[in-house]
Design a protein around this motif. Sequence first.
Motif, mmCIF file in Angstrom:
data_model
loop_
_atom_site.group_PDB
_atom_site.id
_atom_site.type_symbol
_atom_site.label_atom_id
_atom_site.label_comp_id
_atom_site.label_asym_id
_atom_site.label_seq_id
_atom_site.Cartn_x
_atom_site.Cartn_y
_atom_site.Cartn_z
ATOM 1 N N GLU A 310 47.961 32.029 39.234
ATOM 2 C CA GLU A 310 48.643 32.310 40.576
ATOM 3 C C GLU A 310 47.582 32.458 41.362
ATOM 4 O OE1 GLU A 310 51.915 34.892 40.360
ATOM 5 O OE2 GLU A 310 53.375 33.263 39.114
ATOM 6 N N LYS A 311 47.748 32.266 42.738
ATOM 7 C CA LYS A 311 46.906 32.700 43.926
ATOM 8 C C LYS A 311 45.323 32.982 43.533
ATOM 9 C CE LYS A 311 50.718 35.232 45.784
ATOM 10 N NZ LYS A 311 51.478 36.600 46.295
ATOM 11 N N LEU A 312 44.874 31.853 43.152
ATOM 12 C CA LEU A 312 43.351 31.991 42.599
ATOM 13 C C LEU A 312 42.428 32.605 43.577
ATOM 14 C CD1 LEU A 312 40.902 30.889 40.996
ATOM 15 C CD2 LEU A 312 41.132 28.824 42.324
ATOM 16 N N TRP A 313 42.729 32.416 45.102
ATOM 17 C CA TRP A 313 41.890 33.115 46.186
ATOM 18 C C TRP A 313 41.874 34.738 46.035
ATOM 19 C CZ3 TRP A 313 44.150 36.302 49.556
ATOM 20 C CH2 TRP A 313 45.644 36.065 49.793
ATOM 21 N N LEU A 314 43.362 34.992 45.697
ATOM 22 C CA LEU A 314 43.413 36.364 45.646
ATOM 23 C C LEU A 314 42.654 37.015 44.249
ATOM 24 C CD1 LEU A 314 44.548 39.010 46.981
ATOM 25 C CD2 LEU A 314 46.982 38.460 45.858
ATOM 26 N N ALA A 315 43.005 36.286 43.251
ATOM 27 C CA ALA A 315 42.380 36.864 42.062
ATOM 28 C C ALA A 315 40.708 36.843 42.080
ATOM 29 C CB ALA A 315 42.530 35.750 40.893
ATOM 30 N N ILE A 316 40.304 35.958 42.613
ATOM 31 C CA ILE A 316 38.661 36.005 42.994
ATOM 32 C C ILE A 316 38.420 37.319 44.011
ATOM 33 C CG2 ILE A 316 36.668 34.875 43.893
ATOM 34 C CD1 ILE A 316 38.108 32.229 42.972
ATOM 35 N N LEU A 317 38.996 37.397 45.172
ATOM 36 C CA LEU A 317 38.982 38.257 46.117
ATOM 37 C C LEU A 317 39.131 39.910 45.348
ATOM 38 C CD1 LEU A 317 38.374 38.806 49.153
ATOM 39 C CD2 LEU A 317 40.770 38.845 49.595
ATOM 40 N N LEU A 318 40.102 40.045 44.771
ATOM 41 C CA LEU A 318 40.365 41.344 44.219
ATOM 42 C C LEU A 318 39.070 41.523 43.014
ATOM 43 C CD1 LEU A 318 44.202 41.098 43.407
ATOM 44 C CD2 LEU A 318 42.920 42.555 44.930
ATOM 45 N N SER A 319 38.714 40.599 42.318
ATOM 46 C CA SER A 319 37.584 40.670 41.325
ATOM 47 C C SER A 319 36.246 41.137 42.132
ATOM 48 C CB SER A 319 37.195 39.418 40.518
ATOM 49 O OG SER A 319 36.167 39.748 39.703
ATOM 50 N N LEU A 320 36.012 40.720 43.325
ATOM 51 C CA LEU A 320 34.692 40.818 44.162
ATOM 52 C C LEU A 320 34.866 42.284 44.682
ATOM 53 C CD1 LEU A 320 34.359 37.667 45.980
ATOM 54 C CD2 LEU A 320 32.880 38.465 44.150
ATOM 55 N N ALA A 321 36.182 42.703 45.016
ATOM 56 C CA ALA A 321 36.551 43.871 45.691
ATOM 57 C C ALA A 321 36.279 45.081 44.622
ATOM 58 C CB ALA A 321 37.878 44.062 46.129
ATOM 59 N N ASP A 353 41.357 24.753 32.382
ATOM 60 C CA ASP A 353 42.206 24.155 33.297
ATOM 61 C C ASP A 353 41.316 24.451 34.704
ATOM 62 O OD1 ASP A 353 42.978 26.514 34.518
ATOM 63 O OD2 ASP A 353 44.322 26.563 32.940
ATOM 64 N N LYS A 354 41.734 23.654 35.675
ATOM 65 C CA LYS A 354 40.969 23.812 37.077
ATOM 66 C C LYS A 354 41.125 25.233 37.669
ATOM 67 C CE LYS A 354 41.886 19.345 38.973
ATOM 68 N NZ LYS A 354 42.614 18.286 40.066
ATOM 69 N N TYR A 355 42.277 25.933 37.379
ATOM 70 C CA TYR A 355 42.195 27.577 37.813
ATOM 71 C C TYR A 355 41.175 28.228 37.120
ATOM 72 C CZ TYR A 355 44.419 31.809 39.327
ATOM 73 O OH TYR A 355 44.694 32.967 39.969
ATOM 74 N N PHE A 362 32.901 30.614 40.162
ATOM 75 C CA PHE A 362 32.931 31.341 41.342
ATOM 76 C C PHE A 362 32.331 32.761 41.091
ATOM 77 C CE2 PHE A 362 34.001 33.782 44.937
ATOM 78 C CZ PHE A 362 33.594 33.027 46.287
ATOM 79 N N LEU A 363 32.617 33.180 39.978
ATOM 80 C CA LEU A 363 32.328 34.670 39.596
ATOM 81 C C LEU A 363 30.988 34.598 38.665
ATOM 82 C CD1 LEU A 363 35.542 36.511 38.843
ATOM 83 C CD2 LEU A 363 34.334 36.669 41.038
ATOM 84 N N LEU A 364 30.816 33.532 38.160
ATOM 85 C CA LEU A 364 29.447 33.619 37.198
ATOM 86 C C LEU A 364 28.281 33.881 38.091
ATOM 87 C CD1 LEU A 364 28.500 32.707 34.700
ATOM 88 C CD2 LEU A 364 28.252 30.430 35.202
#
Length: 489
Positions: A310-321, A353-355, A362-364
């Motif tokens: 769910e909410k890929l953008w938020l998952a990535i953003l939280l990881s970066l934070a 899968d795409k997610y 993105f995080l690599l």
Amino acid sequence: MLSLNRNSYIPWLSLFLLFISYSLSNGIYITVGRVTYYPVLKSDFMSILLTILSILLLTLYNYKYAYLIPLSLLSFFSPSIISLILIIPVIFSIRRFDVIVTIILILADSTMLTWVILRLLFNVNSYFSLPLSLFEIGAPALIPIVWIIGIIFYIFPNRKNVSTSKLSVNIILPFIVTLLIALIPYMPNINPPRFPETVDFVYYYSWLVHPKFSGWFFYTRPFYLMLLYIFSHIFKPYPVAYYEFVFLSIFYIYSAYKLASAVNRSIAPLSALLASVSPMLITFLYSGLEANLFSISLMFISLSYLMRKEKLWLAILLSLASMFSHIYAWAQLSGAVIVYYILKIILHKTKLDKYELYYMLFLLPFVIIGFSLILIGIFPVPIQLISFSQLVYQIKVVSWGSNNAFLYYLISSYGNRFTNKDILSFIYSISVIGIFFLAPATNLIIDLPLFIPAAYTLNNIRKDISSLLLIALILWGVYMSINSVPMVY
């Protein structure tokens, strides 16, 4: 002959009498003011009498236990040992013991907190009795072995008849418990001078008073420091630095609930409760690892979205934070996730899968850059092969010994039998392996969501296992009571 219903309370009464019998045979600790007296209320005669009475009651409940009567008479020779031996068959005589022991284990695990809280509130010890008491509880030499056994349980799981709804926990309870624990150091009768509870308070407060937007301290946690900086202009630097852990604790429990919900919603409230009484939270409290706690909380929420897709953008953003809040904690969790996906592709020939693919890609680059900065020494980490004795020493000493909580690690390790071979299990395994190669080894363990496998254990504990665990707990308590020295404060 007296007729008793088979669903009566008699076995529980027999068990209670045996515990009293054992206590009377050894004496009881009584603390008056700041002095602990021992032994008090010691009576071999009363111990023998209660042991025999306990078995007579059990025999009336069920005649098959009549064979225990001759054994109870041996208490004339050794009331302490006989009462302990008799506890075992009495335990197995109790029906629905698995559910009851599940509750007992939660209480026993939180006892190391509730016991010292009561002692502090009634002013029988000093403020420092909390970390000192935690220092005394546990079996530090066995804890690393328990961690390794948890990897074995992960490799060879048991998913047959896995229960996830035996215990019902109100979601409000974990937050109440967490708030009470976090507020202990702020209670006027416990800490009248209002000393800061964490050892890192001076660093955060000094930075807020004289902010410096450069150097190792800022570069390793810029996002977290900037948040504190903003709040310091609203509430002043001292209260922000002084009370920050209270709010971080609540956020940690929320993240624990979110992550457990992504695994299985039915165990989420119990997982949050176990997070609130975990040695990890106490370690954060007394070690002053505020940025670390904030960072892993962000990562737990990020992982919850990842596992639910769910909410890929938020998952990535939280990881970066998380990365900009504490690069070391983030590197451990996010690095393990990336390695997990790479091994999944190489070893299992499984397509992501795409997610999962977008999250990893993105995080690599950030993971590669982050680890490079750590390895080349810009963000130094003492990487070395540590001995077993050094590891045990860390468990005993780090955060005043709050890592030394044998029962919690035993429960969580056993819970790996019931978890799937997913990201969280892999993070656990790779982190445990890493403790032998990183000087601050126990820092890897406190970042793990051990509350989830612990919840699985308490929901899947059978009568035989629960009985053995309780017996082990009793024997450990006996060992501690025999080998402990009364403390005078």
